[in-house]
Write an enzyme that holds these catalytic residues in place. Sequence first.
Site: not given
Length: 535
Positions: A381, A507, A509
């Site tokens: 990001c 993102h 993750e």
Amino acid sequence: MSKHIFVTGGVVSSLGKGVTSAAIGTLLEARGLKVQLQKFDPYVNVDPGTMSPFQHGEVYVTVDGAETDLDLGHYERFTDAKMNSDCNVTTGKIYHSVIQKERRGDYLGKTVQVIPHITDEIKSCVHRLATDDTDVVISEIGGTVGDIESLPFLEALRQFAYDVGRENVLYIHLTLIIYLRAADEMKTKATQHSVGRLREIGILPDILICRTEKPISQEDLAKTALFCNVKKEAVFEERDVDYSIYEIPGLLKEQGLDDYICESLGLEGSGGDISAWHEVVERVKNPTRKIKIGMVGKYVSHQDAYKSVYEAINHAAIANQAKVEVERVDTELIEKDGPAGMLEGLSGIIVPGGFGHRGVEGKIEAIRVARETGLPFFGLCLGMQCAAIEFARNVCGMVKANSTEIDESTPYPIISIMADQLALRNKGGTMRLGSYPCKLEEGSLARKCYGVDLIHERHRHRYEFNNKYRAIMEQNGMVLCGTSPGGELVEMVEVKDHPWFLGSQFHPEFQSKPLKPHPLFKDFIRAALEFDAAR
């Protein structure tokens, strides 16, 4: 009818209700049951989206674009359940909904009160998850029993058992058995008081799960059961784990928690094989290699600010059978003292997301070092945006390049606010949020990592790569390796002739799991191991 498990916490906060709830979901899924989980948070914010990471930790984003509590990340990492906006409910969300109904006249002139209107609204949020294909709904209540903020939620859950039948509801209380080191004694009194407060509210817990740093003796277990009015076989120990939170499903299964839950609720799930989780733990315990990765960010002093990133690193380490030590590098200190000493000995750096100008120049300087030295770099990001700014300044000659978030008057707005964000005034829930598709460039590092042409990843941002600068960046060696399907938005960037340099506007993750590590994190750790071996 779906069965319901309500998880409350006592004595102190931060006992790990989220991980425990997720672990219970793991055990029930292993028995062939379909579970759904939700978190009730007693704060008045509508959602955590406008809260500082130092206050609340990470904001976890769901596929449908809800900004939620970080515990929903645990739910998705431990189970196959898909979180959505109905899975995180706050006091603010409840009152906002009730007030809107009152303004519309939905209550037909009645006096709107906590009971029944607020409690009914809370119960409706539980019912919403009890779909026809869901066997068990696990609802975690944030905060600690005794907190004034939690009372409406606890009252709603007390009523809920009468609405659906007590045989369809199980109350689990996570509590703390205190170990007094000076006296070398375990103390159960705090747990007794916590359960007492719960009983005063009208909730009699069916199961106690006792957090502890030392083994609990059979005598203390029996005493806890007796004074808390719970069967002895319904008191379970959850000792501090030595290696990883992914040990917890195995720890609870060894004691038969899933058997007890299924028997209590009349569930017919069978099996319960969690050998894959045991394999994960074995890999954590027995790594073959060890490296150090730098987390270069502005919120590194708060353990939970980048929670999903830390977990994604762990998952990638497990997949590579390695131990990854994360070095937290404060970008404000890089601005003050320079990057040299702070990046020394690292085998790769991750620059995560964030907002505002603080520490951004430190991120940019760390990225410059990674690009120039061949150090593996992964930007998330704002980390990707900083990589674009650094490249524009130091490779393309646009010395004063910046993001308009940081410098509105920059002559080279490499990163600028998205067009659909310009007219917005409210901050909460108005960013580009949720899952969006991304098309990968053939032959790119990103395409190699994913192994497919089209991916879907979750976003949380207001600013984007400025298309005005596409040509000059590409001419100088930056690869715009991921774009929206129509090519309008740049979603991923790479640098040519670098061993591993990649930034994503999204993102990744949020989609990593211990049993299914995210391909970008997995390959980043692989590259870091290669870098370390070559060094």
